[in-house]
Every structure is written in C-alpha cells, then in structure tokens.
Design an enzyme around this catalytic site. Structure first.
Site, PDB file in Angstrom:
ATOM      1  N   LYS A  32       0.848  -1.196   0.000  1.00 17.78           N
ATOM      2  CA  LYS A  32       0.000   0.000   0.000  1.00 17.78           C
ATOM      3  C   LYS A  32       0.882   1.245   0.000  1.00 17.78           C
ATOM      4  CE  LYS A  32      -2.666   1.587   3.529  1.00 17.78           C
ATOM      5  NZ  LYS A  32      -2.673   3.063   3.552  1.00 17.78           N
ATOM      6  N   ASP A  59      -3.244   4.222  -2.264  1.00 14.59           N
ATOM      7  CA  ASP A  59      -4.259   4.712  -1.318  1.00 14.59           C
ATOM      8  C   ASP A  59      -4.210   6.231  -1.242  1.00 14.59           C
ATOM      9  OD1 ASP A  59      -6.194   4.775   0.654  1.00 14.59           O
ATOM     10  OD2 ASP A  59      -4.792   4.295   2.280  1.00 14.59           O
ATOM     11  N   LYS A  61      -7.122   7.988  -1.807  1.00 11.52           N
ATOM     12  CA  LYS A  61      -8.494   8.367  -1.424  1.00 11.52           C
ATOM     13  C   LYS A  61      -9.022   9.551  -2.238  1.00 11.52           C
ATOM     14  CE  LYS A  61      -8.031   6.707   3.358  1.00 11.52           C
ATOM     15  NZ  LYS A  61      -6.587   6.397   3.396  1.00 11.52           N
ATOM     16  N   ASP A  64     -13.205  14.164  -5.461  1.00  8.37           N
ATOM     17  CA  ASP A  64     -13.214  15.435  -6.198  1.00  8.37           C
ATOM     18  C   ASP A  64     -14.363  15.371  -7.198  1.00  8.37           C
ATOM     19  OD1 ASP A  64     -12.347  17.902  -7.390  1.00  8.37           O
ATOM     20  OD2 ASP A  64     -10.312  17.440  -6.725  1.00  8.37           O
ATOM     21  N   THR A 114     -12.147   5.827  10.054  1.00  4.73           N
ATOM     22  CA  THR A 114     -12.289   5.238  11.395  1.00  4.73           C
ATOM     23  C   THR A 114     -11.724   6.158  12.478  1.00  4.73           C
ATOM     24  OG1 THR A 114     -10.309   3.985  10.902  1.00  4.73           O
ATOM     25  CG2 THR A 114     -12.389   2.802  10.767  1.00  4.73           C
ATOM     26  N   ARG A 205       2.753  -0.763  10.683  1.00  2.00           N
ATOM     27  CA  ARG A 205       3.817  -0.711  11.694  1.00  2.00           C
ATOM     28  C   ARG A 205       4.255  -2.060  12.261  1.00  2.00           C
ATOM     29  NH1 ARG A 205       0.789   4.263  14.325  1.00  2.00           N
ATOM     30  NH2 ARG A 205      -0.855   3.049  13.307  1.00  2.00           N
TER      31      ARG A 205
HETATM   32  O1  C5P Z   1       0.600   0.853  10.912  1.00  2.00           O
HETATM   33  P1  C5P Z   1      -0.806   0.340  10.768  1.00  2.00           P
HETATM   34  O2  C5P Z   1      -0.895  -1.160  10.640  1.00  2.00           O
HETATM   35  O3  C5P Z   1      -1.729   0.916  11.795  1.00  2.00           O
HETATM   36  O4  C5P Z   1      -1.222   0.919   9.345  1.00  2.00           O
HETATM   37  C1  C5P Z   1      -2.496   0.787   8.827  1.00  2.00           C
HETATM   38  C2  C5P Z   1      -2.590   1.490   7.504  1.00  2.00           C
HETATM   39  O5  C5P Z   1      -3.940   1.512   7.119  1.00  2.00           O
HETATM   40  C3  C5P Z   1      -2.122   2.930   7.516  1.00  2.00           C
HETATM   41  O6  C5P Z   1      -1.593   3.196   6.220  1.00  2.00           O
HETATM   42  C4  C5P Z   1      -3.376   3.719   7.743  1.00  2.00           C
HETATM   43  O7  C5P Z   1      -3.343   4.999   7.179  1.00  2.00           O
HETATM   44  C5  C5P Z   1      -4.394   2.871   6.992  1.00  2.00           C
HETATM   45  N1  C5P Z   1      -5.766   3.007   7.423  1.00  2.00           N
HETATM   46  C6  C5P Z   1      -6.186   2.788   8.723  1.00  2.00           C
HETATM   47  N2  C5P Z   1      -7.502   2.922   9.043  1.00  2.00           N
HETATM   48  C7  C5P Z   1      -8.370   3.230   8.112  1.00  2.00           C
HETATM   49  C8  C5P Z   1      -7.972   3.425   6.807  1.00  2.00           C
HETATM   50  C9  C5P Z   1      -6.640   3.306   6.490  1.00  2.00           C
HETATM   51  O8  C5P Z   1      -5.392   2.476   9.582  1.00  2.00           O
HETATM   52  N3  C5P Z   1      -9.638   3.293   8.426  1.00  2.00           N
END
Ligand code: C5P
Length: 225
Positions: A32, A59, A61, A64, A114, A205
């Site tokens: 991603k 991603d 998003k 527009d 979220t 992460r």
């Molecule tokens: O590091 P982590 O596992 O929390 O990363 C989750 C990824 O998913 C990040 O790129 C975050 O921006 C994305 N994301 C999220 N919640 C959402 C939509 C996207 O954590 N509702």
C-alpha cells in the site's frame, strides 16, 4: 476463503520503501502506497515497486468532481496498479467514472474514516448513526461500480452479510496478538479478521517497525491460514 496480506509502506524514504518491497516480495498480495510515501516518491515509486515484483495498492483516497477523478485515475492506471481508493462520499457519479477509468485496477471505496467518532460525525452533519452511515456508503459504492470497500475489522462481518459475496473487503486496524496497538483504537488480530470474512488485511507498523520483517510477515501469514 484465503485472506491476503497487504503491507502499508508508510515510510518517508522511497528507496527504503522499495527495498522493503523487494525484501518481502511475493509473500504479500500488495504494497500500500499512501499519501506519506506518494507525496515524496511520486509515480516513480509505483514503478519501482512493480519493478521489484510487487503489486501496488495506491491509497490516495480520491474525492473530487468526477472529471478530475477520471483524469487522476487515468494517469495512474497505466502504471499497472492493482487497487486504488476513492471516498464513497464523493458520490455515485464520481465512483462510476473512477471505475470506468480504472482498467484492470480495482476500485476500493472508503466509507467513514475510522478516526471519526460519533461526535465528529455529528459535527460534520452526518444524521445517521456511524454504523448505518458506513453501510449506506458501502451500498452506494457497490451500486456505483466499486469493486470493494475499506472498512474496520469490526465492520467486516456485518458488511459481508449486507453486501454481495463478490464485494472485496479490505481491513486495516490489524494487530497480531500481544503487539502495541499504536494509535489504532478498533483493532482485531489477523486470525479474527480472516474469520470475519476479510479478503485482505492491511498491516503497517507491526511489519515496517519489526526487527525481523520477514519473520513478522510469516507469522501473520500463518495466522491467516
Ligand atoms: O501501521 P498500521 O498497521 O496501523 O497501518 C495501517 C494502515 O492503514 C495505515 O496506512 C493507515 O493509514 C491505513 N488506514 C487505517 N484505518 C483506516 C484506513 C486506512 O489504519 N480506516
């Protein structure tokens, strides 16, 4: 059903992100690329990940007017990306033209971020309870041609029941048991997400910051099986 793993390359340095994609290679379904990496690396980062053998989930998003979204989608789909995101709240016509311009790439719709709680939603002017707003936007997206929806792991089973079976459900907010939740509030383990019916989980992460990234990936993959 097999649940795939998408690794969120939330990394400032494009070279490091591409190296990680090369290292993890075919173990994962896609990488991603979000606004953090794209605003630094640009389209070249997509090409480099593809060159390293990875599929790309872009991603950005999009949200527009339809013509602008169409032009943006046209400018990225010829690079061979697998998935990209739009905001479902951009409306039916915007989603429809995104799908029309998508070629082989699959369009995923984001419903309600979220990070928003019910107070935030009321402040924006959403009149429905958050859960209903999510469902409403997910249906709108699907009816307008989106291939799937990005949702929280706690929404997957409800959406799986409410939407058709072909709708792709992708969920971030995943933490292997025992790991720090970071800033994610509504989380589930890879096994729970797979069990709820997610087609793909997105993990950042817990992999990117792991000391041994390959072991981190392999342990998540074994949880998904
Ligand atoms: O590091 P982590 O596992 O929390 O990363 C989750 C990824 O998913 C990040 O790129 C975050 O921006 C994305 N994301 C999220 N919640 C959402 C939509 C996207 O954590 N509702």
């Amino acid at each position: 059903m097999k649940t795939g793993l998408i690794v969120a390359l939330d990394i400032d340095d494009p070279a490091e992100a591409v190296a990680l994609a090369g290292e993890l290679g075919e173990r994962v379904s896609a990488f991603k690329v979000g606004s953090q990496l794209f605003t630094r690396g640009g389209p070249a980062v997509i090409d480099a990940i593809r060159h390293a053998g990875g599929e790309v989930f872009l991603d950005l998003k999009f949200h527009d007017i339809p013509n602008t979204v169409r032009k943006a989608v046209e400018s990225i789909t010829d690079r061979g990306i697998a998935f990209f995101t739009v905001h479902a709240s951009g409306g039916s016509e915007m989603i429809r033209v995104a799908k029309e311009a998508a070629g082989d790439a699959r369009v995923l719709a984001v419903t309600v971020l979220t990070s928003l709680n019910s107070d935030d939603a009321a402040q924006i002017g959403f009149s429905l309870p958050l859960e209903k707003q999510v469902l409403r936007l997910a249906r709108l997206a699907r009816d307008s041609g989106a291939d799937g929806v990005v949702c929280s792991p706690l929404e997957v089973s409800k959406l799986r029941g409410a939407l058709d079976n072909d709708c792709i459900l992708v969920t971030p907010g995943i933490r292997p048991a025992g790991l720090a939740s970071d800033d994610q509030a509504r989380i589930a383990t890879p096994a729970e997400a797979a069990h709820s019916g997610a087609d793909y989980i997105v993990v950042g992460r817990p992999i990117v910051k792991a000391e041994d990234r390959i072991t981190a990936v392999d342990s998540i993959l074994s949880e998904l099986r």
